[in-house]
Design an enzyme around this catalytic site. Structure first.
Site, mmCIF file in Angstrom:
data_model
loop_
_atom_site.group_PDB
_atom_site.id
_atom_site.type_symbol
_atom_site.label_atom_id
_atom_site.label_comp_id
_atom_site.label_asym_id
_atom_site.label_seq_id
_atom_site.Cartn_x
_atom_site.Cartn_y
_atom_site.Cartn_z
ATOM 1 N N GLY A 60 0.816 -1.212 0.000
ATOM 2 C CA GLY A 60 0.000 0.000 0.000
ATOM 3 C C GLY A 60 0.848 1.259 0.000
ATOM 4 O O GLY A 60 0.548 2.219 -0.718
ATOM 5 N N GLU A 66 -13.192 5.552 1.613
ATOM 6 C CA GLU A 66 -14.423 5.094 2.255
ATOM 7 C C GLU A 66 -13.986 4.504 3.586
ATOM 8 O O GLU A 66 -13.386 3.427 3.639
ATOM 9 C CB GLU A 66 -15.138 4.067 1.384
ATOM 10 C CG GLU A 66 -16.596 3.872 1.763
ATOM 11 C CD GLU A 66 -16.778 2.868 2.884
ATOM 12 O OE1 GLU A 66 -16.950 3.325 4.032
ATOM 13 O OE2 GLU A 66 -16.750 1.666 2.621
ATOM 14 N N CYS A 121 -19.049 -1.242 7.887
ATOM 15 C CA CYS A 121 -18.735 0.160 8.180
ATOM 16 C C CYS A 121 -19.984 1.026 8.285
ATOM 17 O O CYS A 121 -20.006 1.997 9.043
ATOM 18 C CB CYS A 121 -17.786 0.722 7.131
ATOM 19 S SG CYS A 121 -18.350 0.484 5.431
#
Length: 489
Positions: free
Chosen positions: A220, A258, A291
């Protein structure tokens, strides 16, 4: 239970092991035992994936051939649907999904959402005629072209991996981007099967690449820092999202985030079947690992004791209806990992120390097996300033907060660093809608309306992130606007 196939990388059209042949174990949350081996990508592998995606975008016609691209994505869709049973088994074995949850949000929600994105493709505006304008004594004919932004890195979580993978990857591919998918270390196979099926569908080399890694940050960090990557689409924790935004600024990347949520479920005193509506507010679907799941239940003080008794009944009735791998009706299994189990349990301990009253659950359940089981848990007598009311627990933990009136409910709802989802119930639709309009969140349900579907934009505000995925807006996130003006007189 069975084993999953070994997960391999998919880079530049080739399914292969990591460059140093290293692997790591894929752990089954139901048993805490390995269910397969996963290719553990090196920095060289990540670099190769970035180079392949960059080359496929810059040197091929992928981004400009809208019709052929759509046809290929449809073929890909058909392959995913044909492998539905395999996808379901993956969701069960590596994400810990109970069969009822796997059959709903995990797989069918993802596949139906893919159909929605494909249907939205027809509404994308690729070119607009902005007409003639006379400026400085001459006319210019102006068009605005909407084109793919470039190379996208999709960094996805472990909770509903196929759903999130599809929301990012398919929208980006439809927009004409090339993609590097980095699934979470805990749910790698749901990413690598997408690479395998892309190869079967005949995707051009480099258009989609999938890299898996046991190290949560290495790949990442490389994707975020590399100037060859144009956009980062990330779903995960708010803390990691902040770091991505910070590091992405160095190369001026577009960032879609998000992030977390602490959504409210407001049940007003005039709600028909008040007690039954309260009873359905348990945060148990997929062990609370969602979430946008409403994990703050707000009930009127005038009916507070009634609500608490209803919850005691609902949790007591649910106590034998979770944690069975083979029961097709069940929607709750273990949490994803030992680390997550310990994290959730630390919040349950914290809630008791803060003075909240535990009316259900609160313990691990080794009798269910060697996996990462936590009882469905409910706290009442919670105030919104408690950490269990403010912080995202991401487990099967519901907190119940009383409110005085509509204004107080709105105040409590908005007294949060998050703003992702929420729900309002009332016998007066106008009243409920007015409250929903005043809650700062990205997706609100009134009286059980479905506010999260594949044809609607999804995302949050404040600490829940920025940008939208799914729907037409989700495809447009991956587009850039270009003006072309031609002098005509």
């Amino acid at each position: 239970m069975t084993m999953l196939p070994d997960a391999k990388l998919y880079i530049d059209g080739v399914i292969r092991p990591a460059s140093d042949n290293k692997t790591y174990d894929n752990i089954n949350p139901w048993t805490a035992e390995p269910v397969g081996k996963v290719a553990d990508a090196t920095a060289d592998d990540v670099n190769a994936a970035i180079a392949a995606a960059r080359r496929a975008f810059d040197e091929t016609e992928w981004s400009r051939q809208h019709n052929s691209r759509l046809a290929l994505v449809k073929k890909y869709r058909d392959l995913l649907f044909a492998n539905r049973d395999t996808l379901t088994q993956i969701a069960r074995l590596e994400a810990g999904a109970a069969m009822g949850a796997a059959n709903r949000a995990h797989i069918d929600g993802a596949l139906n959402g893919m159909d929605d994105l494909i249907n939205c493709f027809a509404s994308v505006t690729w070119e607009e005629d902005r007409g003639l304008r006379n400026e400085y004594g001459f006319d210019s004919a102006r068009i605005v072209v909407h084109e793919a932004i470039g190379v996208v890195a999709a960094i996805t979580p472990w909770n509903v991996p196929l759903y999130v993978n599809i929301g990012k990857v398919i929208a980006a591919l439809l927009a004409g981007c090339t993609v590097i998918l980095k699934p979470a270390p805990d749910t790698p196979v749901m990413g690598t099967i997408m690479g395998e099926l892309a190869a079967e569908a005949g995707f051009p080399p480099g258009v989609l690449n999938v890299i898996t890694s046991s190290e949560p940050a290495m790949a990442g960090e490389m994707l975020v820092a590399d100037p060859r990557v144009d956009l980062i689409s990330f779903t995960g924790s708010t803390g990691v999202g902040k770091r991505i935004m910070e590091k992405g600024a160095e190369t001026l990347k577009r960032v879609f985030l998000e992030l977390g949520g602490k959504s409210v479920n407001i049940i007003l005193e005039d709600t028909p079947d008040f007690a039954m509506t309260v009873m359905t507010g348990m945060a148990v679907f997929h062990a609370g690992q969602g979430c946008a799941m409403p994990t703050r239940l707000l009930v009127p003080r005038s009916r507070y004791e009634e609500a608490c008794k209803a919850l005691e009944m609902s949790y007591a009735g649910f106590s034998t209806k979770w944690g069975d791998f083979d029961d097709p009706t069940q929607i709750m299994g273990p949490v994803i990992s030992k680390r997550q189990q310990e994290r959730v349990m630390s919040y349950i301990e914290l809630g008791q120390k803060e003075g909240a009253r535990l009316i259900a659950g609160g313990k691990t359940r080794p009798d269910k097996g060697n996996g990462f089981f936590i009882e469905p848990t409910c706290f009442v007598d919670v105030t919104n300033d408690m950490r269990i009311a403010q912080e995202e627990i991401f487990g099967p933990v519901l907190v119940v907060i009383p409110f005085e009136d509509d204004e107080d409910a709105i105040r409590i709802a908005n007294d949060s660093v998050y703003g992702l989802g929420g729900a309002v119930y009332s016998g007066d639709v106008a009243r409920a809608t007015n409250i929903a309009r005043r809650i700062r969140a990205g997706a609100l349900s009134v009286n059980g309306g479905m506010s999260i579907t594949g044809d609607l934009p999804f995302g949050g505000v404040k600490g829940s992130g920025m940008g939208r995925e799914w729907g037409l807006e989700g495809i447009e996130e991956f587009l850039e606007s270009k003006v072309i003006a031609t002098r005509v007189a």
